[in-house]
Design an enzyme around this catalytic site. Structure first.
Site, PDB file in Angstrom:
ATOM      1  N   ASN A   1       0.803  -1.228   0.000  1.00  0.00           N
ATOM      2  CA  ASN A   1       0.000   0.000   0.000  1.00  0.00           C
ATOM      3  C   ASN A   1       0.840   1.285   0.000  1.00  0.00           C
ATOM      4  OD1 ASN A   1       0.832  -0.581   2.569  1.00  0.00           O
ATOM      5  ND2 ASN A   1      -1.061   0.077   3.552  1.00  0.00           N
TER       6      ASN A   1
ATOM      7  N   LYS B   1      12.879  -6.180   0.547  1.00  0.00           N
ATOM      8  CA  LYS B   1      12.049  -6.874  -0.449  1.00  0.00           C
ATOM      9  C   LYS B   1      10.672  -6.213  -0.493  1.00  0.00           C
ATOM     10  CE  LYS B   1       9.123 -10.234  -0.248  1.00  0.00           C
ATOM     11  NZ  LYS B   1       8.099  -9.758  -1.219  1.00  0.00           N
ATOM     12  N   PRO B   2      10.368  -5.557  -1.621  1.00  0.00           N
ATOM     13  CA  PRO B   2       9.028  -4.972  -1.733  1.00  0.00           C
ATOM     14  C   PRO B   2       7.992  -6.075  -1.931  1.00  0.00           C
ATOM     15  CG  PRO B   2      10.512  -4.199  -3.503  1.00  0.00           C
ATOM     16  CD  PRO B   2      11.176  -5.359  -2.826  1.00  0.00           C
TER      17      PRO B   2
ATOM     18  N   GLU C   1       5.450  -8.167  -4.013  1.00  0.00           N
ATOM     19  CA  GLU C   1       5.505  -8.514  -5.447  1.00  0.00           C
ATOM     20  C   GLU C   1       4.474  -7.710  -6.248  1.00  0.00           C
ATOM     21  OE1 GLU C   1       3.955 -12.521  -6.347  1.00  0.00           O
ATOM     22  OE2 GLU C   1       3.355 -12.590  -4.248  1.00  0.00           O
TER      23      GLU C   1
ATOM     24  N   GLU D   1       4.936  -4.629  11.856  1.00  0.00           N
ATOM     25  CA  GLU D   1       3.850  -3.662  11.622  1.00  0.00           C
ATOM     26  C   GLU D   1       2.756  -4.399  10.879  1.00  0.00           C
ATOM     27  OE1 GLU D   1       3.553  -0.887  12.881  1.00  0.00           O
ATOM     28  OE2 GLU D   1       5.572  -0.252  13.418  1.00  0.00           O
TER      29      GLU D   1
ATOM     30  N   GLY E   1      -1.614  -5.904  10.709  1.00  0.00           N
ATOM     31  CA  GLY E   1      -2.934  -5.390  10.360  1.00  0.00           C
ATOM     32  C   GLY E   1      -3.705  -4.826  11.541  1.00  0.00           C
TER      33      GLY E   1
ATOM     34  N   CYS F   1      -3.402   0.257   6.941  1.00  0.00           N
ATOM     35  CA  CYS F   1      -3.458  -0.666   8.080  1.00  0.00           C
ATOM     36  C   CYS F   1      -4.116  -0.060   9.318  1.00  0.00           C
ATOM     37  CB  CYS F   1      -2.049  -1.107   8.421  1.00  0.00           C
ATOM     38  SG  CYS F   1      -0.952   0.303   8.598  1.00  0.00           S
TER      39      CYS F   1
ATOM     40  N   GLU G   1     -10.202  -7.758   9.181  1.00  0.00           N
ATOM     41  CA  GLU G   1      -9.618  -6.657   8.407  1.00  0.00           C
ATOM     42  C   GLU G   1      -9.986  -6.847   6.931  1.00  0.00           C
ATOM     43  OE1 GLU G   1      -5.337  -6.568   7.700  1.00  0.00           O
ATOM     44  OE2 GLU G   1      -5.346  -4.426   8.152  1.00  0.00           O
TER      45      GLU G   1
ATOM     46  N   GLY H   1       1.164  -6.095  16.251  1.00  0.00           N
ATOM     47  CA  GLY H   1       2.603  -6.028  16.054  1.00  0.00           C
ATOM     48  C   GLY H   1       3.436  -5.791  17.286  1.00  0.00           C
TER      49      GLY H   1
ATOM     50  N   GLU I   1       7.816   2.057  14.608  1.00  0.00           N
ATOM     51  CA  GLU I   1       8.535   2.766  13.562  1.00  0.00           C
ATOM     52  C   GLU I   1       8.460   4.256  13.868  1.00  0.00           C
ATOM     53  OE1 GLU I   1       6.894   0.869   9.808  1.00  0.00           O
ATOM     54  OE2 GLU I   1       8.961   0.167   9.813  1.00  0.00           O
TER      55      GLU I   1
END
Ligand code: NDP
Length: 485
Positions: free
Chosen positions: A154, A177-178, A180, A251, A253, A285, A382, A455, A459
């Protein structure tokens, strides 16, 4: 996309783009049209190994630099990001489908804020002196080593920066790693860090699905894993990291509550509910998807909400007049539409929206359900899409109990003019990130994260430093050692 805005290969390793077409091909789809706009390849074990080796090689020298010099690189990267905000925002829009009106202010801009903030902090990451009579001790704040970042789809630019900025400020290196689904934007973050002076290997990007993430998490060279993703993935990643006692930030949902009391400013409360449910087509989220509305204001709230939803301009995300874009993928659209069907089947009243638009791309009208009860699926799970549920309440204590009756605990918010009630209720809500007469603000100065299943770790803000560094304690004896024999 112009040639300049597009990344030129799948991976970014050791300070340069790298292509390896032997990995599985992954199509990059523009959510507004369904057209393929790029193709990347998943990282093979060899590519993953090269990324980790590059990070390991870069980390030690980077950690030895004075913090101020590390910070200067991050601040320069922030300046470059700001100067290229439009190009980066267009790329983010292609990656995610989010309207340019949003990405121009929310993505590279927020990434730059993180780089600037942690760049500024880098020179002040010190330990402490502890007097112990004639002896003394001191502490040193040391980096963890090679960190792995794994992102959701997102906020691909923001997530990469929110993880990279504190990690690098503390003297770590990172392999990112983003998702996909949105592989492009993080590559630009890597390119900009190199241009700003980051040494080769300090921030690397590898593409791939969960198996690539898993390989990264379980590699013995990795000291820490920071994941932004769903709870089921969080469980797997946390467990894999625990096997080797790695540090984690999770981090995950949420199914966050937003409480609107009778005395709330109506338009502000409706605005908060809109921001907390429909920004980024609801794919956020921390969204306040369970909107508990006190019965005295319910009718006016629903009427005003439906009126203001008429102001949603749904369409081409690259048109700056558009303020509501498509969902990120066909898969996500189908998930959200199934939840809408379930809401109707379980007896919730659809006040407005919820229909797919008759055009290419993954567009859905923002949906509002009323008369939702706590046991309904749409109030418990969610959805991660533009579906707002209004639940009625009469009494403050009852609302707090019901708001807390969830395994999640990412965010919570309330609207009231009663200042005592505001702080009493926030004190009782079990959530990591809370809002009074507002919703979903995420300035880098404020810690962000969840409790319960949402979580661990935080951050942003100074809190993130704790999660990308560790304290070494050193006892210093000034006199002789007295031993028993
Ligand atoms: P997923 O949990 O499906 O994926 C998150 C990332 O983890 C992806 O890059 C994914 O790879 C990767 N992954 C999947 N399996 C593994 C594994 N076994 N080991 C290592 N990595 C793995 O989340 P989504 O991408 O669908 O994002 C939506 C979710 O993210 C929602 O639940 C949302 O609430 C949460 N989220 C939380 C935020 C927060 O800050 N708290 C912010 C944004 C989103 P791939 O998908 O490429 O296969």
């Amino acid at each position: 996309m112009t040639q300049d805005t597009q990344p030129t290969a799948s991976h970014y390793i050791d300070g340069a783009y790298l292509e390896d077409t032997s990995g599985d091909a992954m199509a990059v789809i523009y959510p507004a049209t369904g057209a393929r706009i790029a193709r990347v390849h998943a990282a093979t074990p060899d590519v993953i190994d090269r990324a980790l080796a590059a990070a390991e090689a870069a980390q030690a020298d980077w950690a030895r630099l004075p913090g101020r010099e590390r910070g200067r690189v991050l601040i320069r990267a922030a300046e470059i990001m700001r100067a290229r905000n439009r190009d980066l925002s267009i790329l983010e829009t292609y990656d995610t489908g989010k309207p340019l009106q949003e990405t121009l202010v929310a993505d590279a801009a927020s990434g730059a804020d993180a780089l600037e903030y942690f760049g500024g902090l880098a020179g002040s990451l010190t330990g402490e002196h502890i007097p112990l009579g004639d002896d003394w001790a001191y502490t040193v704040r040391e980096p963890l080593g090679v960190c792995v970042g794994i992102g959701a789809w997102n906020y691909p630019t923001q997530i990469a920066c929110w993880k990279a900025a504190p990690a690098l400020a503390c003297g770590n290196a990172m392999v990112f790693k983003p998702s996909e689904t949105t592989p492009l934007s993080a590559l630009k973050v890597a390119e900009i860090l190199t241009e700003a002076g980051a040494p080769p290997g300090l921030f690397n990007v590898v593409q791939g699905a969960g198996d690539v993430g898993q390989r990264l998490v379980t590699d013995p060279r990795v000291a820490k894993v920071s994941l932004t993703g769903s709870v089921p993935t969080g469980r797997k990643v946390y467990a894999a990291a625990a096997a080797e006692m790695k540090h984690v930030t999770m981090e995950l949902g949420g199914k966050s509550p937003l409480l609107v009391f009778d005395d709330a400013d109506l338009d502000n409360a409706v605005g908060g509910a809109i921001l907390g449910n429909f920004y980024s087509s609801g794919q956020v989220c921390s969204n306040g998807t369970r909107v508990f509305v006190q019965t005295g204001i319910k009718k006016a709230f629903l009427t005003r909400l439906a009126e203001r939803l008429n102001g949603a301009v749904i369409g081409d995300p690259l048109d700056e007049a558009t303020n509501f874009g498509p969902l990120v993928s066909e898969g996500q659209l189908n998930i959200v539409m199934r939840y809408i069907e379930t809401g109707l089947a379980e007896g919730a009243r659809l006040v407005t929206g919820g229909q797919r638009l008759d055009r290419a791309g993954y567009f859905l009208r923002p949906a509002v359900f009323a008369d939702v009860t706590d046991d309904m699926t749409i109030a418990r799970e969610e959805i991660f899409g533009p579906v707002l549920s209004v639940l009625d309440f009469t009494d403050e204590a009852e609302a707090v109990d019901r708001a807390n009756a969830t395994d999640y605990g990412l965010s919570a918010g309330l609207f009231t003019r009663d200042i005592s009630r505001a702080h009493r209720v926030i004190g009782a809500l079990r959530a990591g990130t809370c809002f009074v007469n507002s919703y979903n603000d995420a300035p880098v100065e404020m810690p962000f994260g969840g409790v319960k299943m949402s979580g661990v770790g935080r951050e942003n803000a100074k809190a993130a430093i704790e999660h990308y560094s560790q304290v070494k304690s050193v006892y210093v004896r000034m006199g002789d050692v007295e031993a028993p024999f």
